[in-house]
Design an enzyme around this catalytic site. Structure first.
Site, PDB file in Angstrom:
ATOM      1  N   ASP A 155      -1.741   5.460  -6.036  1.00  0.00           N
ATOM      2  CA  ASP A 155      -2.029   4.556  -4.923  1.00  0.00           C
ATOM      3  C   ASP A 155      -2.126   3.115  -5.390  1.00  0.00           C
ATOM      4  O   ASP A 155      -3.012   2.764  -6.161  1.00  0.00           O
ATOM      5  CB  ASP A 155      -3.343   5.010  -4.271  1.00  0.00           C
ATOM      6  CG  ASP A 155      -3.710   4.189  -3.046  1.00  0.00           C
ATOM      7  OD1 ASP A 155      -2.824   3.498  -2.511  1.00  0.00           O
ATOM      8  OD2 ASP A 155      -4.871   4.231  -2.634  1.00  0.00           O
ATOM      9  N   ASP A 189       0.828  -1.199   0.000  1.00  0.00           N
ATOM     10  CA  ASP A 189       0.000   0.000   0.000  1.00  0.00           C
ATOM     11  C   ASP A 189       0.864   1.250   0.000  1.00  0.00           C
ATOM     12  O   ASP A 189       1.467   1.588   1.017  1.00  0.00           O
ATOM     13  CB  ASP A 189      -0.913  -0.012   1.230  1.00  0.00           C
ATOM     14  CG  ASP A 189      -1.918   1.126   1.229  1.00  0.00           C
ATOM     15  OD1 ASP A 189      -2.069   1.781   0.187  1.00  0.00           O
ATOM     16  OD2 ASP A 189      -2.558   1.343   2.270  1.00  0.00           O
TER      17      ASP A 189
END
Length: 481
Positions: free
Chosen positions: A333, A96
């Site tokens: 992201d 992440d």
């Protein structure tokens, strides 16, 4: 004799150069964890994924004012490593880039409302070498960014006289609370030796250990900008490895059968021989990272516009910069699946796309309601759609998306509940009105749109780069090197 001595010196020098070049790059495998096999229908898959993308994005803008919280975990790509001894079982966590903490489930572990979310690996049993982080540590302050260090020691019940003389090392960092878009957790900070799959170790690695979570059975390997992230802790040991990383996500289209090789995660820099570029011309385009005072862990960049065919649709000003309140910019992201855009901008892109496609194909409005995506269209054998390109700030920073990165095609009715028809949907999402996005990112570039690109995060130069690659081929090539 002189010739032999020269040859010996040359071999020694070559060996040193080879070792240096190898130490500047580390190759790790990423595993894709999301596929059609986990869902009963394509509608179910797309709806679950679009809902999760929306919840993750909106979490940035609906949170307690004093607490800086990460994005909701939702990455489809996992990284494995072990904590403790080299023989400890590995744990698999979501990669992440939208958060800066490494946390994982620890035994004994309870996850509330996790019946439909299978864990990726068993909860970790802390090894005898694991030690709690003390309350005066800078990493404890980073996890509790809304408290001062002295407050943390008071919360840990350290006596006042010990606080005054800075002698609270025997008192552990208090547990911290993280709330996500669709879940939450309470964890404590520990240190232990982290061992990556290639046997590279990081001693005194700081991580969160969670015994209780809500709807979060899988931990997160935070790769964001922050002292607790995996790259930051790696940089403290090896700056050349931690200050630059990239990944190349193998195109999956939710079809696990098509993912035969792992996606390469590359820590550090690497160079390929010229012969290896003969079949694949690689050109990176770079755009500057934008600083976000409210969300400093995000990799924010400026988006100038999106092209649909030959029509360029300018992005709103909020996507080109980040203001003092933390509003604006586009976050790159790995943990969000679909790209989220502000409503007005999204509507302009969709309107142009639909104007070109609806002339020839019927809108599948029922599919849009079931999946949360749109516009969708029915078609017979093939469907023609315009090219979509992202225009980032910077000279020649345009990124043309492959068709599969923004238009998903599937067979509706394959479950036998209705007539079988071919359907295609645009894979961009409405992130809400600009007024709703104040205090957080204006847009998010999801991992679905990043497939088939090597995405570089250069923390020294403060840029993000993109290049079209054959990711599975890149994995095999770098593995051989």
């Amino acid at each position: 004799m002189v010739r032999s001595l020269f040859l010996l010196c040359f071999l020694v020098l070559s060996s040193c150069i080879f070792n240096i070049s190898m130490s500047e790059m580390m190759l790790l495998p990423l595993t894709h964890s999301l596929s059609k096999t986990q869902f009963t229908t394509a509608h179910h898959l797309l709806k679950a994924t679009s809902s999760r993308s929306a919840a993750r994005f909106k979490n940035h803008h609906h949170r307690q004012k004093e607490i800086s919280l990460p994005l909701s975990p939702g990455s489809d790509y996992t990284l494995s490593f072990s904590l403790g001894s080299a023989h400890s079982p590995s744990v698999s966590l979501y990669l992440d880039t939208g958060s800066d903490l490494v946390w994982l489930p620890c035994a004994p572990f309870e996850c509330i409302l996790c019946e439909s979310k299978p864990p990726l690996s068993p909860p970790l049993n802390l090894s005898s070498s694991a030690s709690p982080v003390h309350c005066q540590s800078s990493t404890c302050s980073a996890a509790h960014s809304f408290h001062s260090t002295s407050n943390l020691c008071a919360i840990a019940r350290c006596p006042l006289d010990d606080i005054e003389i800075s002698d609270c090392r025997s008192f552990s960092c208090p547990p911290f609370y993280y709330a996500y878009g669709d879940g939450s957790l309470i964890a404590r900070l520990f240190r232990d030796t982290l061992t990556l799959p290639n046997s590279f170790t990081i001693h005194n690695f700081t991580f969160g250990c969670a015994h209780t979570t809500l709807a979060e059975p899988v931990g997160v390997a935070g790769f964001g900008r922050g002292v607790l992230s995996l790259p930051a802790q790696l940089a403290s040991v090896s700056p050349q490895l931690g200050n630059r990383f990239s990944y190349c996500l193998v195109a999956h289209s939710f079809d696990s059968d098509k993912v035969h090789r792992p996606s390469p995660l590359i820590l550090g820099r690497y160079e390929e021989k010229e012969k290896q570029f003969q079949k694949e011309r690689v050109k990176f385009v770079y755009t500057d990272m934008l600083e976000n005072p409210k969300h400093p862990y995000c990799y924010s960049v400026g988006l100038e516009g999106i092209s649909v065919g030959k029509t360029k649709i300018p992005a709103p000003e909020m996507l080109k910069r980040v203001d003092s309140k933390g509003s604006g910019g586009m976050v790159v992201d790995s943990g969000t699946t679909f790209t989220m855009l502000p409503a007005s901008f999204y509507n302009s892109v969709v309107s142009e796309f639909d104007h070109r496609v609806s002339k020839f194909y019927k809108r599948a409005t029922q599919i849009e309601e079931k999946t949360g995506l749109g516009p969708c269209y029915y078609y017979d054998k093939t469907i023609k759609v315009p090219v979509v390109a992202l225009q980032f700030l910077g000279n020649e920073s345009g990124v043309v998306l492959p068709r599969r990165n923004y238009f998903y095609e599937f067979l509706d009715g394959s479950d036998g509940t209705s007539e079988k028809r071919n359907v295609g949907c645009l894979m961009l999402m409405n992130g809400g009105d600009e007024e709703e996005l104040i205090g957080g990112p204006g847009a998010t570039l999801g991992n679905y749109q990043q497939q088939g690109f090597e995405v570089v995060y250069d923390l020294e130069k403060r840029v993000v780069g993109f290049a079209r690659r054959q990711c599975s081929t890149l994995w095999e090539r770098l593995k051989r090197n």
